[in-house]
Design a protein around this motif. Sequence first.
Motif, PDB file in Angstrom:
ATOM      1  N   GLU A   6       0.811  -1.210   0.000  1.00  0.00           N
ATOM      2  CA  GLU A   6       0.000   0.000   0.000  1.00  0.00           C
ATOM      3  C   GLU A   6       0.850   1.267   0.000  1.00  0.00           C
ATOM      4  OE1 GLU A   6      -3.155  -0.253  -0.310  1.00  0.00           O
ATOM      5  OE2 GLU A   6      -3.560  -2.326   0.256  1.00  0.00           O
ATOM      6  N   ARG A   7       2.157   1.126   0.186  1.00  0.00           N
ATOM      7  CA  ARG A   7       3.022   2.302   0.242  1.00  0.00           C
ATOM      8  C   ARG A   7       2.930   3.080  -1.062  1.00  0.00           C
ATOM      9  NH1 ARG A   7       7.143   1.282   4.211  1.00  0.00           N
ATOM     10  NH2 ARG A   7       8.349   3.082   3.494  1.00  0.00           N
ATOM     11  N   ALA A   8       2.987   4.409  -0.950  1.00  0.00           N
ATOM     12  CA  ALA A   8       2.822   5.319  -2.092  1.00  0.00           C
ATOM     13  C   ALA A   8       1.431   5.169  -2.710  1.00  0.00           C
ATOM     14  CB  ALA A   8       3.900   5.085  -3.153  1.00  0.00           C
ATOM     15  N   GLY A   9       0.481   4.606  -1.920  1.00  0.00           N
ATOM     16  CA  GLY A   9      -0.868   4.390  -2.437  1.00  0.00           C
ATOM     17  C   GLY A   9      -0.876   3.483  -3.644  1.00  0.00           C
ATOM     18  N   ARG A  13      -3.771   2.651  -6.871  1.00  0.00           N
ATOM     19  CA  ARG A  13      -3.362   3.285  -8.130  1.00  0.00           C
ATOM     20  C   ARG A  13      -3.237   2.241  -9.246  1.00  0.00           C
ATOM     21  NH1 ARG A  13       1.922   6.472  -6.700  1.00  0.00           N
ATOM     22  NH2 ARG A  13       1.684   7.355  -8.814  1.00  0.00           N
ATOM     23  N   VAL A  14      -2.695   1.080  -8.904  1.00  0.00           N
ATOM     24  CA  VAL A  14      -2.624  -0.008  -9.887  1.00  0.00           C
ATOM     25  C   VAL A  14      -4.029  -0.449 -10.271  1.00  0.00           C
ATOM     26  CG1 VAL A  14      -1.988  -2.446 -10.196  1.00  0.00           C
ATOM     27  CG2 VAL A  14      -0.333  -0.831  -9.244  1.00  0.00           C
ATOM     28  N   PRO A  56       3.570  -5.751  -9.610  1.00  0.00           N
ATOM     29  CA  PRO A  56       3.707  -4.306  -9.802  1.00  0.00           C
ATOM     30  C   PRO A  56       4.465  -3.622  -8.665  1.00  0.00           C
ATOM     31  CG  PRO A  56       1.485  -4.993 -10.347  1.00  0.00           C
ATOM     32  CD  PRO A  56       2.168  -6.191  -9.717  1.00  0.00           C
ATOM     33  N   ALA A  57       4.302  -4.125  -7.439  1.00  0.00           N
ATOM     34  CA  ALA A  57       5.010  -3.524  -6.309  1.00  0.00           C
ATOM     35  C   ALA A  57       6.518  -3.688  -6.455  1.00  0.00           C
ATOM     36  CB  ALA A  57       4.536  -4.146  -4.991  1.00  0.00           C
ATOM     37  N   SER A 341      13.834   0.136   2.102  1.00  0.00           N
ATOM     38  CA  SER A 341      12.976  -0.201   3.237  1.00  0.00           C
ATOM     39  C   SER A 341      11.745  -0.979   2.790  1.00  0.00           C
ATOM     40  CB  SER A 341      12.565   1.090   3.953  1.00  0.00           C
ATOM     41  OG  SER A 341      11.629   0.812   4.975  1.00  0.00           O
ATOM     42  N   VAL A 342      11.115  -0.526   1.710  1.00  0.00           N
ATOM     43  CA  VAL A 342       9.920  -1.208   1.219  1.00  0.00           C
ATOM     44  C   VAL A 342      10.270  -2.595   0.688  1.00  0.00           C
ATOM     45  CG1 VAL A 342       8.001  -1.139  -0.416  1.00  0.00           C
ATOM     46  CG2 VAL A 342       8.770   0.970   0.685  1.00  0.00           C
TER      47      VAL A 342
END
Length: 355
Positions: A6-9, A13-14, A56-57, A341-342
């Motif tokens: 969910e980071r960066a929304g 968005r995808v 996608p992440a 980090s992500v």
Amino acid sequence: MTSPLERAGLRPRVDKALAAFLAVRRTQLLTIDDVLTDVADALEEFVLRGGKRLRPAFAYWGYRGAGGIDSEQVVSAVAALELVQASALIHDDLMDRSDTRRGEPSIHRRFSAHHSKAGWAGDGTGFGDNAAVLLGDLALVWSDDLLHSSGVELADLARARPVFDTMRTEVTVGQYLDVLTQATGDTSLERAGKVARYKSAKYTVERPLLLGAALAGAPESLSASYSAYGLPLGEAFQLRDDVLGVFGDPAQTGKPAGDDLREGKRTYLIAAAHEALSPADRAELESRLGDPALDEAGVARMRDLIRDSGALTRTETRITQLTEEAVSALSAADVEEEARSVLFELADAATRRSV
């Protein structure tokens, strides 16, 4: 704490990019014939319902880790990976004769039921199978369309295209190796590892990372670091999938318990059990593996054989080792700090999941 997916929304968005793309493709289909509403409905529901958006992440944060600037165009480009995934899953369900996916009828079952309900002529099962082949192919075609219509610069697309093409080749031949391995009965750890690597591992983590790196124009040294992180992590992801295929909770996985056993999957888990079992227990394992009529008691017996052989423990240990190898490689890489980090969090999410 926000999920790494969910980071960066990113996930919504995808989803938004996919929904917008599929709406345009629906209009295109309906200009051909109104009966293609069924095709548009099925693909929209399949692509937009559930799914972790893991690929996608990895691509997005691979891009950001290489210094890429966030944009909706890049999000649309990496969303194309979900259409590759949809194609692979639709075809995989057909080949495995799986009844469900994410708790809903698989595509071939959906269209077979549609045939029966409509009272059409001919064989409903065959109609469903044919529809699944074609919808899987269409999803793969549309993955190209979405990548190329994403709006990213042509020079960036030119760098990314070879990665995208290689990934789609690898997952397709990896699927063939899986089918071949079931047919030949090769239960070696070497073969299980190769199938896992090409069927899932590379296109789940390594290639998405390299796609993001290519979109950002990353140096070769960073791409090499992404491979050193992505390959072992992708294999660990697949091993977790194999464990869930035998020991997972259907309420969480969305698939019947023991489906991998009924399908005769020659996974690392099965290969490790095969290697460690006594001749009598190995013969029992072989006699039950791939039996489509395997009932709940048979699944429970197979689980006992696998667990008692030490294969489950061995597989969990292997997952831990591979994850540690991946994390170590990422620690040494020259990656932008937020992305690092992500990517650490994604490693944990990919290997400790229950679905």
